[in-house]
Structures are given as structure tokens and as C-alpha cells.
Design a protein around this motif. Structure first.
Motif: not given
Length: 350
Positions: A330-345
Motif C-alpha cells: 500500500e505504501g508503494i501504491a501511495l508513492l506511485h499515486a503521488i508521482q503520477d500527479v507529476y507525470l501527468d502532462p
């Protein structure tokens, strides 16, 4: 984008379509793939420090974007190990902290001399290390609040760290001593070619008045950031603003009416933009902290913080407890969700 919209819910318009009419985005040094070339080459940072900055920006899922996602674990000293790791005791073992940062796609892991030193030979070449130089320990009784050095910059360099981190409690009785200590530490870090990250936190009981807490007000935290970049922090870490008008409510410092009427509004993105502006208009990257874990709302809260930071012109998020105080998957999924914001153009500066 669909997951982000689902998490934002009825606040999607509020966060994603807000237009900043305070400090215009054209004035901001927006994080980008060429951040080091565009922003840091003109500075006095030496070649090795530039390489360290590029190493931070070139690792993990956000590599090459100009943004960073950092896992910080120093709460075992700041808040006691038991309070921090009881929700997930596997993190008493520092190797699991580093594994979470790696599996979570982070740019770097920030932790204590002890935690990182315990596994340095195995992992320092696999993920950038940020060694936290000082801490506030809570075993002194009655509690006192001071940041004291736990090791040297040279020790961090010998460990293989690419950066050092430190906290200054601005507003505290000890802040001027901390300013001297950390400015000297940062000078040495730059001599050795390491990047510098400053936790620009406020700490003073008098910053609470009439039921309001101004430790996260935009004007006070913005000035703390400005002091941080003055001692040559390459990145500043700050809490997301929750209000404004700390100087005026507490009747101290010097202000200008335009600080509150033209340079900020009550929108969280505009308040965060004021923090970015105090970091030399984004030349020094602003990373906001993820804050404590509240359980079921953590994912939503983390994504909102990331959206606010990115749209304000910030450089990323440094989120610890929301990630490590839950099962690793779950911690990995949360970190990925944060990163997805910055990866979203589609999520752009406001």
C-alpha cells in the motif's frame, strides 16, 4: 488522470482549473528536464554538486522530469521509534526503509546516519542517499525542542550520500545557533560536491494565538523558506500552507499590504505559490511535506498536496509516514499515486 479526478471528487474544478492571478506563472522557474542546465549552471555550485543534483533528478519514476519524490524516515528520532514504527514494525529494520524507496520509485531516500549507514554498502549505489544531519530527540524530560547535530558532513560523504538534509526551527530560541551550524555544514557539503536540502520549519509556542495556529501560515513559512535559500539550500522542504496573516495576527515582523492582497489569496495553490516565490521564484525547488498519517484519507490527502505543489510551481513531495505506516504494498501504491500527479502532462502550473 482518472484516478486523480476520482480522488479529487467535487473539488476537481477547484484544484485542476484554478488560475493563479497573484504571482504570474511566467515569473516562476518551473521544474523541467533541463533544470540543472537552466537554473544551476549560472550559480556558484561546483561541478560535483551539479552532478549530485542531476543524480537526484535522474533517479526513480520521475527521472528526467525536474520533479522529485523523496521518502523521508527520521521520525524514529523526531517522534520516537515506537510511535513511528508500531503501525508497521518491519521498518525497525533500515533495509526495509530503503526497499520501500526503491520499490516506490522514489528519487531518493532521506534518513538518519544510523539507518542509512547500516545498509550503505548494499544500497548507496542503488538509490541516492540523503543523510539528515540534525534531529530533535524527545527523550529529554521535560521535552525541549532543539535540532542538534548527530554527525558530520564528511561522515555523510564517506557513506556515499549525494545530499545532506537539515532542519532549522525558525522562530525558536535556538534558531540563530542552528543557522550558523547549518550554514557551515552546507558550505562543507558543497565543497565536497553534495546537494543541500533544508527543512524550513517554524517552532514557537507564541505562533498560536486566539485558537489559530500560524506555524503553517504562508507569510511565515515563506520567510522561513527565504532564510533557507539565503544559506544556500539547493532544495527547501516546507509544510503546505494552511492559512495566512501570521505576521499581522501576531503583531511582529514587517509586512506590506500587497503580501496579502496581491501576492496571495486564500486558495491553497496561491498560498503555495507565495512559498515558491520566496525560493527565488522557484530557482530553489520547493518540496512540500506529506504530513502525518490519518488512515483512510491518506491517498486523497497526498494527491491533493501533490496537485497543489505542482500547480504552484513546486518541485515535488517528500512523504514518509503516509507511506511507511501501512503495509509495503500500500505504501508503494501511495508513492506511485503521488508521482503520477507529476507525470501527468494535463496537470500544469496554474
Amino acid at each position: 488522470m482518472s484516478q486523480i479526478i476520482n480522488l479529487l471528487g467535487d473539488k476537481t474544478e477547484y484544484y485542476l482549473n484554478h488560475v493563479c492571478r497573484t504571482i504570474d506563472k511566467s515569473l516562476i522557474h518551473i521544474p523541467s528536464p533541463d533544470t540543472v542546465d537552466r537554473t544551476w549552471i549560472p550559480s556558484d555550485r561546483n561541478v560535483r554538486t551539479l552532478c549530485s543534483l542531476q543524480t537526484l533528478l535522474g533517479h526513480g519514476r520521475l527521472a528526467g522530469t525536474g520533479y522529485v519524490s523523496i521518502l523521508p524516515v527520521d521520525q524514529d528520532i523526531e517522534h520516537t521509534a515506537g510511535a513511528s514504527f508500531a503501525p508497521n514494525p518491519v521498518y525497525f529494520d533500515p533495509e526495509n526503509i530503503v526497499k520501500l524507496a526503491i520499490e516506490g520509485g522514489c528519487n531518493a531516500v532521506a534518513s538518519t546516519f544510523g539507518n542509512l549507514g547500516a545498509v550503505a554498502r548494499k544500497y548507496a549505489h542503488k538509490i541516492p542517499f540523503i543523510v539528515k544531519l540534525n534531529h530533535n530527540e524527545l527523550l529529554t524530560y521535560p521535552n525541549t525542542y532543539d535540532q542538534v547535530l548527530f554527525g558530520s558532513v564528511d561522515e555523510a560523504w564517506n557513506m556515499g550520500a549525494v545530499a545532506v538534509g537539515a532542519t532549522i526551527y525558525f522562530g525558536s530560541e535556538q534558531s540563530r545557533r542552528q543557522l550558523v551550524e547549518i550554514s557551515e555544514a552546507f558550505e562543507r557539503a558543497h565543497e565536497l560536491g553534495m546537494a543541500t536540502i533544508l527543512w524550513c520549519y517554524l517552532r514557537n509556542g507564541s505562533f498560536k494565538k486566539d485558537g489559530a495556529d500560524y506555524h503553517a501560515s504562508a507569510d511565515l513559512t515563506g520567510q522561513a523558506d527565504h532564510l533557507g535559500v539565503t544559506i544556500k539550500a539547493d532544495i527547501v522542504k516546507q509544510k503546505l500552507p494552511t492559512n495566512n496573516g501570521g505576521f499581522t495576527a501576531l503583531h511582529f515582523g514587517k509586512t506590506n499590504e500587497k503580501m496579502y492582497t496581491e501576492l496571495a489569496s486564500d486558495h491553497p495553490i496561491d498560498l503555495c505559490r507565495y512559498q515558491v516565490a520566496n525560493g527565488y521564484m522557484g530557482r530553489v525547488g520547493l518540496i512540500n511535506s506529506g504530513g502525518e498519517s490519518h488512515g483512510v484519507s491518506d491517498l486523497k490527502d497526498a494527491v491533493i498536496t501533490a496537485v497543489v505543489n505542482k500547480r504552484a510551481g513546486g518541485m515535488g513531495l517528500i512523504s514518509g509516514r503516509k507511506a511507511f505506516q501501512r503495509p509495503m504494498k500500500e505504501g508503494i501504491a501511495l508513492l506511485h499515486a503521488i508521482q503520477d500527479v507529476y507525470l501527468d502532462p494535463g496537470i500544469t502550473i496554474a
